[in-house]
Design a protein around this motif. Structure first.
Motif: not given
Ligand SMILES: Nc1ncnc2c1ncn2[C@@H]1O[C@H](COP(=O)(O)OP(=O)(O)OP(=O)(O)O)[C@@H](O)[C@H]1O
Ligand SMILES: [Mg+2]
Lengths: 298, 290
Positions: A103-108, A149-151, A153-154
């Motif tokens: 998954l792209n790390p910088v998008f929700r 709403k999470l990224y 890495h969460e």
């Protein structure tokens, strides 16, 4: 009924400079709509390459030298980038192996799923957001309105794999390539994710090409199974036949090599060396045969 | 996908998460911006106003100083403080415009080279090699001499010379990103190349770009000072930090403050920009790399 996917006599080589290394040696298989076909085999047998060739995402050195891939009756072996893009995401999708990095790390999470819906189904933002919640619900994610709403890495690996599964099924593709979708997960999560894939597959009628080296996984979700070794399919039969009466000695050896929970104390049975070297002799003589056919034609 | 991780930080949350270094850098930056905008109100005198009766007045803490000229006056009796204040305008303009344009050019070329590889990459890499072989200061002086002195020439010189700084870093980072699984996934969901490059990869290198940009602003300030010093920047009587150093050089024994103050301004500004860049990188990176 015409097959959804028909791979016929596929030959693939890795070409680097002047050397070329055969990877697939005449692979033929077909997938009916709604069917789950397992591909098992040892590491570097070429399972991933079959999936990549089907999706058209081969590495630049990977060259299809012979054979064809038909999707829904149309030859897609060498179609243009544009035509390929029309297939990907809508008719064909993929569940990747490593959920941690896919998954792209910088998008929700929400926007990554909604993007696919907007791109392929032309949904408006509102509709897309609504649909995202439904999709997350379908993959049994609790409180989807919080998760969107999470990224990445969460989230845990299992959660991320569910997200990726939701993305793969988002546009109701007819074929999904699942390349070892559970190997990066721990055993309990593996089972849940497998069950989820099977559940969505049954509900949507999507066909799946399921790559794995775990025979246990094959037994759980596949209709038919192909056993592959050094780029050749040795045996292709229904899952039941394969487990009850494997015909090829390599398949039999793989079965015997699989550790059994019900017999924890039995010794491990590696695939016999004699069998392995016999198989490789076979491969070598096949390669020689190919080459002599080539020179014969020239 | 406008919903990037950068947007997520509210201004307050950002300050709370920031390191002391970022806060120091940001303060210096904001101070410069404020001074540049408010120059006419902040400056006690017209920076060009000459008062030959009051030349070489010392700064306020030295006996013989005139409180009307806090940091003293130069050989023509112009107020040093006012000239320094107006000098921030030139420094900030060059820093912002030159760094932004340099960033845009270098980033675009670096992205393309890193993403497409092959002959595009070979071409770009060779060009960067050739560029790096030129001594930068000399090249900038030659360039400005050819284009003709002036602020626009300074900015063009900075862009022409420094695009490689962005290009090299962005190219390498783009290559790293291209190997990531999320880019492969973007292919399998049917995203076009352009979309993958600008909507998937670019947002991932944005934090890096921001810190590069602030570092470049410091460099631009120094280059402008060098070119002012050799008289190739804006018209020579206009107030610029480099110009002040150059004028002060003649009276170094008589009035050392004429050089000390502008040099201090440049050092503080450059350190501030660098601190901001470094700080931003460490503030933004852990979020990404976690
Ligand atoms: N990008 C590449 N460049 C060169 N060779 C490659 C590349 N990718 C794969 N190969 C080679 O192709 C062969 C088949 O690889 P493939 O990934 O299909 O195996 P696999 O059956 O999926 O194995 P695994 O179970 O380990 O995933 C291997 O011998 C591998 O070394
Ligand atoms: Mg593989």
């Amino acid at each position: 009924m015409t097959a959804l996917l028909n791979i016929h006599n596929l030959h693939l080589e890795i070409q680097q400079g002047t050397t070329s290394l055969p990877i697939l040696r005449g692979v033929s298989l077909s997938l009916q709509p709604g069917e789950v076909l397992g591909l098992v085999g040892e590491s570097s047998a070429g399972k991933t390459m079959i999936g990549k060739a089907t999706l058209g995402i081969l590495p630049s050195q990977g060259v299809i030298t012979d054979g064809e891939i038909l999707f829904d009756g149309a030859d897609i072996t060498h179609i243009s980038v544009k035509a390929r893009r029309r297939l990907l995401g809508t008719d064909m999708a993929m569940i990747p192996q490593d959920p941690m990095t896919s998954l792209n790390p910088v998008f929700r999470i929400g926007s990554q799923i909604a993007d696919v819906l907007r791109l392929h189904l032309g949904l408006k933002s509102k509709e897309a957001d609504q649909r995202v919640l439904e999709l997350l619900d379908n993959v049994h994610i609790n409180r989807p309105e919080r998760v969107v709403k999470l990224y990445p890495h969460e989230l845990s690996g299992g959660m991320r794999q569910r997200i990726l599964i939701a993305i793969a099924f988002a546009c109701r593709p007819r074929l999904i390539i699942a390349d070892e979708p559970t190997t990066a997960l721990d055993v309990t999560i593996q089972r849940q994710v497998l069950r989820l894939i099977k559940e969505l597959q049954v509900a949507s009628g999507t066909a799946i090409l399921f790559v794995t080296h775990d025979l246990g996984v094959v037994a759980k979700i596949c209709n038919r199974v192909g056993v592959i070794h050094a780029g050749r399919i040795l045996e292709l039969s229904s899952a039941r036949d394969l487990f009850e009466a494997p015909t090829h000695p390599y398949t039999q050896a793989l079965m015997a090599a699989t550790p059994r929970y019900d017999r924890p104390n039995s010794a491990l049975n590696p695939v016999p060396e004699a069998l392995v070297s016999a198989l490789w002799d076979d491969v070598r003589s096949y390669d020689r045969g190919e080459r002599s056919v080539d020179t014969g034609n020239a | 996908m406008t919903d990037s991780i950068l947007v997520r930080h509210s201004p307050l949350g950002f300050v709370l998460a920031a390191s002391p270094r970022t806060i120091v850098g940001l303060s210096v930056f904001l101070l410069i911006v404020f001074t540049a905008i408010a120059s006419p109100w902040l400056a006690p005198h017209d920076p060009l106003e000459q008062d030959l009766l009051n030349s070489f007045l010392p700064p306020f803490w030295v006996s013989g100083a005139d409180p009307a000229f806090l940091l003293g006056t130069d050989n023509l009796g112009r107020d040093v403080l006012s000239r320094l204040i107006y000098g921030t305008r030139v420094a900030l303009t060059v820093a912002l415009v030159a760094a932004t344009l340099t960033g845009i050019l270098g980033t675009t070329v670096g992205l393309l080279a890193g993403f497409y590889g092959g002959w595009v990459d070979t071409l770009v890499s060779r060009m960067v090699d050739i560029w790096m072989a030129f001594p930068a200061v000399l090249l900038s002086i030659v360039l400005v001499a050819v284009i003709g002195a002036g602020l626009h020439a300074v900015i063009i010189a900075i862009i022409v010379i420094d695009w490689t700084r962005f290009c090299r870093v962005v190219r390498a980072e783009t290559m790293v990103q291209c190997q990531q699984d999320y880019v492969a996934s973007a292919v399998t969901i049917g995203l076009s190349r352009r979309r993958r490059l600008f909507k998937e990869i670019l947002p991932n290198i944005l934090p890096l770009l921001i810190s590069l940009l602030t570092l470049e602003m410091g460099i631009a300030v120094v280059v402008e000072a060098i070119l002012s010093y050799v008289g190739l920047s804006v018209a020579s009587d206009a107030a610029t930090w480099g110009g002040l150093i150059q004028e002060g050089r003649l009276y170094i024994n008589q009035a050392p403050w004429l050089m000390v103050f502008p040099i201090t301004c440049i050092v503080v500004a450059v350190l501030g920009f660098n601190a901001l860049g470094d700080g931003l990188r460490s503030t933004l990176d852990p979020v990404l790399r976690r």
